[in-house]
Scaffold this motif. Sequence first.
Motif, PDB file in Angstrom:
ATOM      1  N   ALA A 599      19.462  53.640  49.928  1.00  0.00           N
ATOM      2  CA  ALA A 599      20.372  55.681  49.705  1.00  0.00           C
ATOM      3  C   ALA A 599      19.984  56.043  48.430  1.00  0.00           C
ATOM      4  N   ARG A 600      20.184  56.872  48.199  1.00  0.00           N
ATOM      5  CA  ARG A 600      20.513  57.056  46.271  1.00  0.00           C
ATOM      6  C   ARG A 600      20.252  58.377  46.130  1.00  0.00           C
ATOM      7  N   PHE A 627      22.785  53.076  46.417  1.00  0.00           N
ATOM      8  CA  PHE A 627      23.461  52.180  46.363  1.00  0.00           C
ATOM      9  C   PHE A 627      23.174  51.262  47.705  1.00  0.00           C
ATOM     10  N   ASN A 628      23.485  50.016  46.836  1.00  0.00           N
ATOM     11  CA  ASN A 628      22.715  48.738  47.066  1.00  0.00           C
ATOM     12  C   ASN A 628      22.274  47.739  46.783  1.00  0.00           C
ATOM     13  N   TYR A 629      21.677  48.455  45.174  1.00  0.00           N
ATOM     14  CA  TYR A 629      20.857  48.139  44.648  1.00  0.00           C
ATOM     15  C   TYR A 629      20.404  46.655  43.965  1.00  0.00           C
ATOM     16  N   GLY A 630      21.803  46.014  44.428  1.00  0.00           N
ATOM     17  CA  GLY A 630      21.439  44.878  43.303  1.00  0.00           C
ATOM     18  C   GLY A 630      20.550  43.720  42.524  1.00  0.00           C
ATOM     19  N   ASP A 631      18.690  43.339  44.343  1.00  0.00           N
ATOM     20  CA  ASP A 631      18.532  42.959  43.736  1.00  0.00           C
ATOM     21  C   ASP A 631      16.985  43.686  44.279  1.00  0.00           C
ATOM     22  N   ASN A 632      16.937  44.731  43.493  1.00  0.00           N
ATOM     23  CA  ASN A 632      16.159  45.920  43.596  1.00  0.00           C
ATOM     24  C   ASN A 632      15.190  46.252  42.155  1.00  0.00           C
ATOM     25  N   ILE A 633      14.000  46.626  41.994  1.00  0.00           N
ATOM     26  CA  ILE A 633      13.634  46.400  40.880  1.00  0.00           C
ATOM     27  C   ILE A 633      12.497  47.791  40.855  1.00  0.00           C
ATOM     28  N   MET A 634      12.267  48.612  39.846  1.00  0.00           N
ATOM     29  CA  MET A 634      11.575  49.098  39.162  1.00  0.00           C
ATOM     30  C   MET A 634      12.297  51.043  39.879  1.00  0.00           C
ATOM     31  N   ASN A 691      28.995  52.590  33.248  1.00  0.00           N
ATOM     32  CA  ASN A 691      27.629  52.555  34.154  1.00  0.00           C
ATOM     33  C   ASN A 691      28.129  51.840  34.777  1.00  0.00           C
ATOM     34  N   ASN A 692      27.391  50.965  35.932  1.00  0.00           N
ATOM     35  CA  ASN A 692      27.368  50.169  36.329  1.00  0.00           C
ATOM     36  C   ASN A 692      28.787  50.769  37.993  1.00  0.00           C
ATOM     37  N   PHE A 693      28.670  51.700  38.270  1.00  0.00           N
ATOM     38  CA  PHE A 693      29.834  51.592  39.250  1.00  0.00           C
ATOM     39  C   PHE A 693      28.949  51.686  41.443  1.00  0.00           C
ATOM     40  N   ILE A 694      29.624  50.917  41.546  1.00  0.00           N
ATOM     41  CA  ILE A 694      29.495  51.184  42.752  1.00  0.00           C
ATOM     42  C   ILE A 694      28.180  50.386  43.528  1.00  0.00           C
TER      43      ILE A 694
END
Length: 745
Positions: A599-600, A627-634, A691-694
Amino acid sequence: MKKTSYLLLFFIQLLAINVYGQQQQRPKIGLTLSGGGAKGLAHIGILKAIDSAGLKIDYVTGTSMGGVIGGLYAVGYSGDTIEKISRTINWDLFLSNQASLRTLYMEEKDEYNKYNVELPWVNHRFHLPSGLLQGQEVWNKLSELFYPVYNVKDFTKFSKPFKCIATDVGTGEAVVLSKGEISSAIRASMAIPSFFTATDIDGKRLIDGGVVRNFPVRDVKEMGADIVIGSNVTGPLLPSDKVQNAIQVLLQVAFFREAADSKEEQKLCNIYVAHSLRGFNMGSFSQARDILQTGIEEGRKLFPVFKRMADSLNAIYGIDTTERKSLPPTKPVIISSYEVNGLVNTSASFFINTIDLLTNKEYTPLRLIKMVRAAYGTRYYSRITYSLVPQEDGTCKIIFDVTENPLTFFKAGLHYNRFSGVAAIVNFTSRNLLFPNSRSMIAANIGETLRAKAEHLQYYGRRKNFSTMMSVQADRFDISSYNTLKQDGIFKQEFYKADFKVQFSSQRNFTVGAGQRFEYIRNKPKINASFDYRGNNNFVVGYLFLAQNNLDKTDYPHRGIKFNTVFEWVGTQHPRVDFFMNGVPVKKDSIAVTGSPYARVLVNMDAYTPLGKRTTVEFQLQSGVNFNYGDNIMNEFVVGGLTRQFRNQVTFAGLQEGSVYTPAMAVAQLGLRYEFLSNTFLIGKGNVLLNNFISKSKFYNNPDFMTGYSLTFGYNFALGPLELSLMYNDQSKRLGTYVNIGVPF
């Protein structure tokens, strides 16, 4: 010299008064006001002096701006009141072809006033209008100001009998207007050739009367004036040695006839006021206050002359006790019926539903103007006027005369930006092409950056509250990549999307809706960076959105809020990506990329609050979280730049485009804009970035907190905003520049 001239005028007055005194009949006094565009505002100072002296005017004539001011004076406005009106008018809006942004449908606002050229396509060819401006806001203001005399169709029945002058474009002869709709007559009288479109009255196409009779003294004499006060704001023709270019030659030729006529008209004046307005011209509305003050000062000098004349007349004939009509009070009218003329491509029901007119209801002049603006804001109409016809039962019939816009337009503009380069933007927009109540368009950005889109918008419902929009878009950008805020490489990004959404607008400044879109992204390095990747990704996004836009104008708004919030669900992704370190491929099993849904949320707000006529506070908030985006790209947010141009961009004063990639960010920006000259601005901004919260990306490592500033010189001209900026970022310790000219694709 001035003092001698005024004494001479005074003796002329006494002579005229004594002659008429022998007849034992009080002489009638006429007032003639010349045309002259912005310079005509100087007439107001003469009116104030006449009123202060207690001198009663019996007849009024005027041409162009002299017709506007003379008409207001004739129906019963005082010089003081006309001065107040002139000081409150927004001349930029008054003399523009623009609809108020607040009257447009939400779906139309992003495309409005975006192009430098808009040419209608009629009968398989481009059609050029008789002038640049229809002047809808001129019609609106005139209708509002002359509303108190809506039921007077004979101008000789005004408080002071009145006539204004126009020119028949077919014969070149002067047309004296003394009956009909006063706002239409005055609009015809001020239709400056090639600037305002011509006006049709009684089968004649009329333009500015100043072409042939800019100073209509003979007409006030014919009305019965024995003594004439003439106020002329136009100067003489240029001497031969001052005519130095083609434009000046054309103007000289165009005004040969008018200049000769004015010399003859001057001879008919008993008091002739020749204003000294060097440094001003017909278009100097940005200097309206200075012109008005010049006229007021001239009026003060003439006050003793007018006072002696009034006192002399009263001494010979006694105080004038003739009852004169005062300006009628402004009362609402009950509209019992309506008529709409001029419709071809739209229906009367569409028009009436658009303005939400209900019969047997009361309407004020401001409400009627709001209704006209609502119809104009649909973009289906280029001109809307109305007249109120009194009925025997005390109600009114309202008759709308409309001119429809052509259904198809070719539009073009130029844009330059430091990031995207120079481009020509072209657009074809057609209404009712596929279905009634629709807008279809295709557009392209042709230049160093290639972009294209096609869109179909369909309205539904009585008031067009519901709509659907289908669109496809393709972009190709060269984007710099950065490592620790230093430029590190360049990659080409291709982006394609297909979108469908449904929305409901409870009013024209607010909408809610839902949609679904497909996105495809492909990245390819052009200059290798220390870390980059090659590959593509595609996914489907479902979303809900809420938006508000009540800005008063598109460029450099003075007040209002533009707000947009979107909740998105990004479905299963299909990433195919290869990573590189200094151009060397990285083993695929060493870096994992997920295609999991997530989700975003995105929030954007731009708010403007005036601190004064020239100063505006700007506040901007941009926030987004994957949300929960650590291993996503683009699908990261891309921070940098001062102009929004591409997917997921977050503007930030102090950084160039692409400086920071982050899955979660919030930017708050505060700015102060000062208009030190007309359409010329100095804008200071400061912003902070969190930056970089959540969520935090494992592919990008950026500071958690950043600050930056910019100082911009802005100028709003024919091509749109021109902005030259200096930027500074506290983290990089670098001073940068930024240039933007025109409105981006």
